[in-house]
Design an enzyme around this catalytic site. Sequence first.
Site, PDB file in Angstrom:
ATOM      1  N   ASP A 248      13.985   7.575   7.596  1.00 41.04           N
ATOM      2  CA  ASP A 248      13.643   7.739   8.669  1.00 41.04           C
ATOM      3  C   ASP A 248      13.304   6.512   9.685  1.00 41.04           C
ATOM      4  OD1 ASP A 248      10.570   9.440   9.911  1.00 41.04           O
ATOM      5  OD2 ASP A 248       9.796   7.009   9.446  1.00 41.04           O
TER       6      ASP A 248
ATOM      7  N   HIS B 222      11.562   8.262  12.932  1.00 34.00           N
ATOM      8  CA  HIS B 222      10.543   7.219  13.065  1.00 34.00           C
ATOM      9  C   HIS B 222       8.964   8.355  12.901  1.00 34.00           C
ATOM     10  CE1 HIS B 222       9.291   2.522  12.605  1.00 34.00           C
ATOM     11  NE2 HIS B 222       8.581   3.540  12.059  1.00 34.00           N
TER      12      HIS B 222
ATOM     13  N   GLY C  97       0.806  -1.472  -0.231  1.00 33.14           N
ATOM     14  CA  GLY C  97      -0.105   0.145   0.123  1.00 33.14           C
ATOM     15  C   GLY C  97       1.283   1.038   0.326  1.00 33.14           C
TER      16      GLY C  97
ATOM     17  N   GLU D 170      17.720   1.194  15.478  1.00 37.35           N
ATOM     18  CA  GLU D 170      16.962   1.764  15.665  1.00 37.35           C
ATOM     19  C   GLU D 170      16.403   2.196  17.291  1.00 37.35           C
ATOM     20  OE1 GLU D 170      14.106   3.042  12.854  1.00 37.35           O
ATOM     21  OE2 GLU D 170      12.392   3.191  14.236  1.00 37.35           O
TER      22      GLU D 170
ATOM     23  N   ALA E 177       7.025   9.497   9.881  1.00 31.84           N
ATOM     24  CA  ALA E 177       6.690   9.653   9.067  1.00 31.84           C
ATOM     25  C   ALA E 177       4.985   8.917   9.372  1.00 31.84           C
ATOM     26  CB  ALA E 177       6.514   8.696   7.620  1.00 31.84           C
TER      27      ALA E 177
ATOM     28  N   ARG F 165      11.957  -0.083   6.720  1.00 36.18           N
ATOM     29  CA  ARG F 165      12.492   0.010   7.818  1.00 36.18           C
ATOM     30  C   ARG F 165      14.391  -0.689   8.000  1.00 36.18           C
ATOM     31  NH1 ARG F 165       8.285  -0.305  10.209  1.00 36.18           N
ATOM     32  NH2 ARG F 165       7.197  -2.140  11.480  1.00 36.18           N
TER      33      ARG F 165
END
Length: 308
Positions: A245, A269, A140, A250, A271, A221
């Site tokens: 992002d 992160h 998507g 992380e 978004a 990712r």
Amino acid sequence: MSDTALRIRVIGDLFPELAEQLAATGAEAVQDAADAQGIVCSYGGTPAELHDTLAAHPGIPWVQLPSAGIEAFAASLRDHPGLIWTSAKGAFALPVAEHALALTLALLRELPERVRARSWAPASGTSLHGLHVVVVGAGGVGLEIVRLMKCFDTRVTVVRRRGEPVAAADRTVTDAELMAVLPTADVVVLAAAATPDTRQLIDAAALAALPAHAVLINIARGALVDTDALVAALGAGRIAGAALDVTDPEPLPDGHPLWEEPRALITPHAADTLEMIRPLYAARVGENVARRRAGRELVGLVDPAAGY
């Protein structure tokens, strides 16, 4: 549709939008998982809570996960492969693709450099119009990125696991052909799932295949990129920039070389913030509850073997 309410055990926050969707689509939130006909994992719940609940109540047939990425729930998926698993894949496509576009434009227009500047400089920058954009992933988010990129009269190549053409793209190739399309890419946007096959998909060889003016965007990712190889490529000027992002590791630790790299743009992160995704996730849950009650196929179905 059955008149009987679908009994749902919510693990985590039963936030207002989620409560409203459950009520509107004929579901009842229950406290005792022994009475549940499905589990909805919400924000604030943990993978360990889900794992323990399923271990105690293995007969629950359906689990809805709160994110597109399912790595955190790997133990439950492994131990209960026969359940119906759905994720939020595709539900957050609009804000995530919007962020990918923002990062792309920021790099092409050299905004990281302009933000740091303290004096006037010669005008520079690149227009997105007419460029070759490679989008890795056709879920998507990837499809929404393609739609936005085509607004700029770009030439878009989609790289995906299977070879079925993406109608909106100019070209669709498989993962095996990634290295063949990188030498002509101006922009590479990563929107693929994190699986063993996609780990460090963008490694030193892939970065070396890109032209020096290319930019890399990752909103998928962090594990899709070999971070050390990216640091080396940016430092040597082998690519023009990277906007991330998501990172590996992380959160990106303080003092990491990417923080000091002038060609790198890092967002935390962001978004799809919680405020953005709560109503979108609630809508996904509501749709699946309605489909479940009507005996229809659910959306966001997960293949435990494939990892997404």
